[in-house]
Design an enzyme around this catalytic site. Sequence first.
Site, PDB file in Angstrom:
ATOM      1  N   ASN A  44      -6.167 -14.457   3.771  1.00  0.00           N
ATOM      2  CA  ASN A  44      -7.437 -15.185   3.771  1.00  0.00           C
ATOM      3  C   ASN A  44      -7.259 -16.433   2.905  1.00  0.00           C
ATOM      4  OD1 ASN A  44      -8.684 -13.161   5.285  1.00  0.00           O
ATOM      5  ND2 ASN A  44      -9.267 -12.010   3.459  1.00  0.00           N
ATOM      6  N   HIS A  88      -2.502 -14.097  -1.840  1.00  0.00           N
ATOM      7  CA  HIS A  88      -2.198 -12.679  -1.613  1.00  0.00           C
ATOM      8  C   HIS A  88      -2.153 -12.395  -0.121  1.00  0.00           C
ATOM      9  CE1 HIS A  88      -6.553 -13.221  -2.227  1.00  0.00           C
ATOM     10  NE2 HIS A  88      -6.738 -12.287  -1.308  1.00  0.00           N
ATOM     11  N   HIS A  97      -2.827  -9.360   2.487  1.00  0.00           N
ATOM     12  CA  HIS A  97      -3.345  -8.014   2.698  1.00  0.00           C
ATOM     13  C   HIS A  97      -2.427  -7.326   3.700  1.00  0.00           C
ATOM     14  CE1 HIS A  97      -7.551  -8.679   1.121  1.00  0.00           C
ATOM     15  NE2 HIS A  97      -7.259  -9.932   1.413  1.00  0.00           N
TER      16      HIS A  97
HETATM   17  P1  5GP Z   1      -9.720 -11.870  -0.539  1.00  0.00           P
HETATM   18  O1  5GP Z   1     -11.162 -11.626  -0.230  1.00  0.00           O
HETATM   19  O2  5GP Z   1      -9.559 -12.944  -1.589  1.00  0.00           O
HETATM   20  O3  5GP Z   1      -8.858 -12.099   0.672  1.00  0.00           O
HETATM   21  O4  5GP Z   1      -9.174 -10.509  -1.128  1.00  0.00           O
HETATM   22  C1  5GP Z   1      -9.260 -10.151  -2.457  1.00  0.00           C
HETATM   23  C2  5GP Z   1      -9.035  -8.658  -2.510  1.00  0.00           C
HETATM   24  O5  5GP Z   1      -8.753  -8.310  -3.837  1.00  0.00           O
HETATM   25  C3  5GP Z   1     -10.247  -7.842  -2.069  1.00  0.00           C
HETATM   26  O6  5GP Z   1      -9.871  -7.023  -0.970  1.00  0.00           O
HETATM   27  C4  5GP Z   1     -10.604  -7.035  -3.312  1.00  0.00           C
HETATM   28  O7  5GP Z   1     -11.001  -5.721  -3.007  1.00  0.00           O
HETATM   29  C5  5GP Z   1      -9.320  -7.065  -4.096  1.00  0.00           C
HETATM   30  N1  5GP Z   1      -9.502  -7.026  -5.541  1.00  0.00           N
HETATM   31  C6  5GP Z   1     -10.334  -7.809  -6.276  1.00  0.00           C
HETATM   32  N2  5GP Z   1     -10.214  -7.519  -7.576  1.00  0.00           N
HETATM   33  C7  5GP Z   1      -9.278  -6.537  -7.663  1.00  0.00           C
HETATM   34  C8  5GP Z   1      -8.718  -5.823  -8.772  1.00  0.00           C
HETATM   35  O8  5GP Z   1      -9.053  -6.028  -9.933  1.00  0.00           O
HETATM   36  N3  5GP Z   1      -7.772  -4.894  -8.479  1.00  0.00           N
HETATM   37  C9  5GP Z   1      -7.359  -4.637  -7.205  1.00  0.00           C
HETATM   38  N4  5GP Z   1      -6.419  -3.687  -7.041  1.00  0.00           N
HETATM   39  N5  5GP Z   1      -7.866  -5.295  -6.142  1.00  0.00           N
HETATM   40  C10 5GP Z   1      -8.813  -6.229  -6.372  1.00  0.00           C
END
Ligand code: 5GP
Length: 113
Positions: free
Chosen positions: A86, A99, A101
């Site tokens: 994303n 990151h 996923h």
């Molecule tokens: P994005 O929405 O930026 O693509 O994904 C961020 C991801 O990071 C989300 O799926 C969220 O659940 C995960 N996330 C956010 N904070 C933390 C954290 O402190 N630890 C872990 N393990 N995952 C996190």
Amino acid sequence: MSDACIFCRIVSGTIPAALVASNAHAVAFRDVHPQAPSHLLVIPRRHVASLSEATDGGELGALLLLAAEVARAEGLESTGYRVVANTGNDGGQTVHHLHLHVLGGRAMHWPPG
Ligand code: 5GP
Ligand code: ZN
């Protein structure tokens, strides 16, 4: 490293995460809010805000190779899995440290929401 960045703090070990694998450039850990039976995040050790800011092909390659390695370790290779980066607002990025996923263990839908 950015002190304000939650993923930098996971890399440095100052906040806990369920780490599953790492290599010289990248670290993989379980997403805290899993969206599939297997939901891992693969991040660069270095702070890179998003795919748009990435400049190092070796680092990006290491991220993808680690994504494939953790998918294999999760037993997803035969059934398949999805790798998502994303990026930016419309991409739905909420953590501004690049990151991947890695999602698997159920059938994914297309087009994504
Ligand atoms: P994005 O929405 O930026 O693509 O994904 C961020 C991801 O990071 C989300 O799926 C969220 O659940 C995960 N996330 C956010 N904070 C933390 C954290 O402190 N630890 C872990 N393990 N995952 C996190
Ligand atoms: Zn960071």
